[in-house]
Design a protein around this motif. Structure first.
Motif, mmCIF file in Angstrom:
data_model
loop_
_atom_site.group_PDB
_atom_site.id
_atom_site.type_symbol
_atom_site.label_atom_id
_atom_site.label_comp_id
_atom_site.label_asym_id
_atom_site.label_seq_id
_atom_site.Cartn_x
_atom_site.Cartn_y
_atom_site.Cartn_z
ATOM 1 N N ASN A 17 24.756 -40.558 -16.864
ATOM 2 C CA ASN A 17 23.654 -40.630 -17.822
ATOM 3 C C ASN A 17 22.367 -40.945 -17.050
ATOM 4 O OD1 ASN A 17 22.816 -42.694 -20.715
ATOM 5 N ND2 ASN A 17 22.168 -40.652 -20.187
ATOM 6 N N ALA A 18 21.788 -39.894 -16.476
ATOM 7 C CA ALA A 18 20.569 -40.041 -15.683
ATOM 8 C C ALA A 18 19.853 -38.703 -15.599
ATOM 9 C CB ALA A 18 20.900 -40.531 -14.275
ATOM 10 N N ALA A 19 18.542 -38.788 -15.430
ATOM 11 C CA ALA A 19 17.749 -37.605 -15.108
ATOM 12 C C ALA A 19 17.821 -37.390 -13.607
ATOM 13 C CB ALA A 19 16.303 -37.825 -15.530
ATOM 14 N N VAL A 20 17.500 -36.204 -13.169
ATOM 15 C CA VAL A 20 17.395 -35.945 -11.739
ATOM 16 C C VAL A 20 15.930 -35.682 -11.425
ATOM 17 C CG1 VAL A 20 19.749 -35.164 -11.397
ATOM 18 C CG2 VAL A 20 18.034 -33.521 -12.092
ATOM 19 N N GLY A 21 15.479 -36.276 -10.326
ATOM 20 C CA GLY A 21 14.071 -36.147 -9.986
ATOM 21 C C GLY A 21 13.835 -36.320 -8.506
ATOM 22 N N SER A 22 12.581 -36.539 -8.163
ATOM 23 C CA SER A 22 12.182 -36.643 -6.761
ATOM 24 C C SER A 22 12.255 -38.059 -6.230
ATOM 25 C CB SER A 22 10.762 -36.105 -6.583
ATOM 26 O OG SER A 22 9.860 -36.842 -7.393
ATOM 27 N N GLU A 23 12.500 -39.028 -7.123
ATOM 28 C CA GLU A 23 12.606 -40.424 -6.701
ATOM 29 C C GLU A 23 13.422 -41.203 -7.712
ATOM 30 O OE1 GLU A 23 8.573 -41.779 -6.570
ATOM 31 O OE2 GLU A 23 8.385 -41.847 -8.733
ATOM 32 N N GLU A 24 13.939 -42.343 -7.268
ATOM 33 C CA GLU A 24 14.612 -43.231 -8.206
ATOM 34 C C GLU A 24 13.544 -43.942 -9.015
ATOM 35 O OE1 GLU A 24 17.500 -45.886 -6.587
ATOM 36 O OE2 GLU A 24 18.475 -44.302 -5.434
ATOM 37 N N SER A 25 13.673 -43.890 -10.325
ATOM 38 C CA SER A 25 12.675 -44.515 -11.189
ATOM 39 C C SER A 25 13.245 -44.664 -12.593
ATOM 40 C CB SER A 25 11.390 -43.675 -11.225
ATOM 41 O OG SER A 25 11.642 -42.412 -11.806
ATOM 42 N N ILE A 26 12.436 -45.233 -13.452
ATOM 43 C CA ILE A 26 12.734 -45.292 -14.884
ATOM 44 C C ILE A 26 11.774 -44.323 -15.552
ATOM 45 C CG2 ILE A 26 12.783 -46.738 -16.949
ATOM 46 C CD1 ILE A 26 14.838 -47.608 -14.878
ATOM 47 N N ILE A 27 12.301 -43.457 -16.384
ATOM 48 C CA ILE A 27 11.462 -42.476 -17.064
ATOM 49 C C ILE A 27 11.479 -42.724 -18.565
ATOM 50 C CG2 ILE A 27 11.776 -40.712 -15.288
ATOM 51 C CD1 ILE A 27 13.762 -39.391 -17.369
ATOM 52 N N SER A 28 10.478 -42.230 -19.240
ATOM 53 C CA SER A 28 10.420 -42.245 -20.698
ATOM 54 C C SER A 28 10.604 -40.824 -21.187
ATOM 55 C CB SER A 28 9.054 -42.757 -21.175
ATOM 56 O OG SER A 28 8.861 -44.086 -20.766
ATOM 57 N N MET A 29 11.232 -40.706 -22.325
ATOM 58 C CA MET A 29 11.433 -39.372 -22.890
ATOM 59 C C MET A 29 11.525 -39.459 -24.392
ATOM 60 S SD MET A 29 15.291 -38.785 -21.690
ATOM 61 C CE MET A 29 16.392 -40.172 -21.758
ATOM 62 N N CYS A 80 16.520 -32.771 -4.214
ATOM 63 C CA CYS A 80 17.670 -32.144 -3.542
ATOM 64 C C CYS A 80 17.344 -31.789 -2.103
ATOM 65 C CB CYS A 80 18.061 -30.854 -4.256
ATOM 66 S SG CYS A 80 18.699 -31.056 -5.899
ATOM 67 N N SER A 81 16.138 -32.097 -1.641
ATOM 68 C CA SER A 81 15.687 -31.600 -0.335
ATOM 69 C C SER A 81 16.611 -32.003 0.807
ATOM 70 C CB SER A 81 14.253 -32.054 -0.044
ATOM 71 O OG SER A 81 14.178 -33.467 -0.017
ATOM 72 N N GLY A 82 17.313 -33.106 0.688
ATOM 73 C CA GLY A 82 18.263 -33.518 1.715
ATOM 74 C C GLY A 82 19.510 -32.644 1.774
ATOM 75 N N LEU A 83 19.655 -31.731 0.811
ATOM 76 C CA LEU A 83 20.806 -30.824 0.780
ATOM 77 C C LEU A 83 20.445 -29.407 1.223
ATOM 78 C CD1 LEU A 83 22.275 -31.884 -2.703
ATOM 79 C CD2 LEU A 83 23.111 -32.564 -0.448
ATOM 80 N N PHE A 84 19.156 -29.161 1.506
ATOM 81 C CA PHE A 84 18.702 -27.796 1.771
ATOM 82 C C PHE A 84 19.344 -27.166 2.999
ATOM 83 C CE2 PHE A 84 14.362 -28.268 -0.531
ATOM 84 C CZ PHE A 84 15.011 -28.266 -1.749
ATOM 85 N N ASP A 85 19.626 -27.936 4.019
ATOM 86 C CA ASP A 85 20.190 -27.353 5.238
ATOM 87 C C ASP A 85 21.698 -27.578 5.345
ATOM 88 O OD1 ASP A 85 20.108 -30.052 5.649
ATOM 89 O OD2 ASP A 85 19.173 -29.961 7.624
ATOM 90 N N CYS A 86 22.357 -27.746 4.214
ATOM 91 C CA CYS A 86 23.792 -28.072 4.203
ATOM 92 C C CYS A 86 24.654 -26.969 3.598
ATOM 93 C CB CYS A 86 24.014 -29.366 3.423
ATOM 94 S SG CYS A 86 23.210 -30.798 4.124
ATOM 95 N N SER A 87 24.175 -25.740 3.582
ATOM 96 C CA SER A 87 24.930 -24.606 3.032
ATOM 97 C C SER A 87 25.247 -24.774 1.548
ATOM 98 C CB SER A 87 26.228 -24.374 3.809
ATOM 99 O OG SER A 87 25.953 -24.131 5.156
ATOM 100 N N VAL A 88 24.383 -25.465 0.821
ATOM 101 C CA VAL A 88 24.549 -25.639 -0.613
ATOM 102 C C VAL A 88 23.853 -24.464 -1.313
ATOM 103 C CG1 VAL A 88 23.992 -27.099 -2.602
ATOM 104 C CG2 VAL A 88 24.667 -28.143 -0.428
ATOM 105 N N ILE A 89 24.487 -23.936 -2.344
ATOM 106 C CA ILE A 89 23.903 -22.865 -3.155
ATOM 107 C C ILE A 89 23.197 -23.508 -4.325
ATOM 108 C CG2 ILE A 89 24.419 -20.853 -4.589
ATOM 109 C CD1 ILE A 89 26.916 -20.468 -2.746
#
Length: 190
Positions: A101-113, A173-182
């Motif tokens: 139960n979380a959003a995915v984003g560019s940083e760990e944070s608390i978001i409002s929605m 996801c940038s840490g996964l870019f060079d890991c053969s992830v589709i």
């Protein structure tokens, strides 16, 4: 739950929102969802591979993918608590599934929605995060690359469908870019 109904699918019941004109309506009408997309992912995924489903909504895509290959592992991310709740119930019968139960984003944070209003007939798949309506809730946001590294998991496929937050999710996801992830990204024009 008053705003839901179930559809008989194997295994068990699949809960949908009564007034949703998108995912729920497709599952309720056709007893299937995203048929070609599921086939495409299934052709790539091997036994024990990981599939990350960012913006998994009520879990329809993950459900039908898991039915095709019960030996894959699925990690779903859904920020809206109500959607996450149905997702957990819908995927309960499968092993190798974890719903976060979380959003995915560019940083760990608390978001409002905004809180999705489920008594109106509309497309619930267009529910946005980072929008504050009269009624709103909060959720955590995390980076998928940090999540994967922390669990020592390398996903084979990362699917991102996160209404108007695509760029931030992709940056996370940038840490996964060079890991053969589709990467499979649904980008909106908004």
């Amino acid at each position: 739950m008053e705003d839901t109904e179930y559809v008989d699918l194997d295994p068990g019941h699949f809960y949908i929102f009564t007034n949703d004109t998108s995912i729920s309506q497709e599952v309720g009408t056709f007893k299937n969802y995203a048929f070609e997309e599921v086939i495409f992912y299934n052709q790539i995924l091997q036994d024990n591979d990981y599939f990350f489903d960012a913006g998994c909504n009520i879990g329809a895509l993950s459900f039908f993918l898991k039915k095709r290959n019960p030996k894959i592992n699925i990690v779903g991310f859904e920020a809206h608590a109500r959607f996450h709740q149905l997702c957990c119930v819908n995927l309960f019968h499968f092993d190798g599934v974890e719903m976060i139960n979380a959003a995915v984003g560019s940083e760990e944070s608390i978001i409002s929605m905004g809180v999705p209003v489920t008594h109106f007939r509309t497309n619930y798949g267009q529910a946005n995060i980072n929008v504050v309506d009269k009624e709103f809730s909060r959720a955590i946001s995390l980076r998928m690359d940090d999540f994967a590294r922390g669990r020592n998991i390398l996903p084979k496929i990362v699917k991102i469908d996160v209404e108007n937050s695509t760029f931030n999710a992709f940056k996370g996801c940038s840490g996964l870019f060079d890991c053969s992830v589709i990467f499979s990204v649904e980008a909106n024009s908004k």
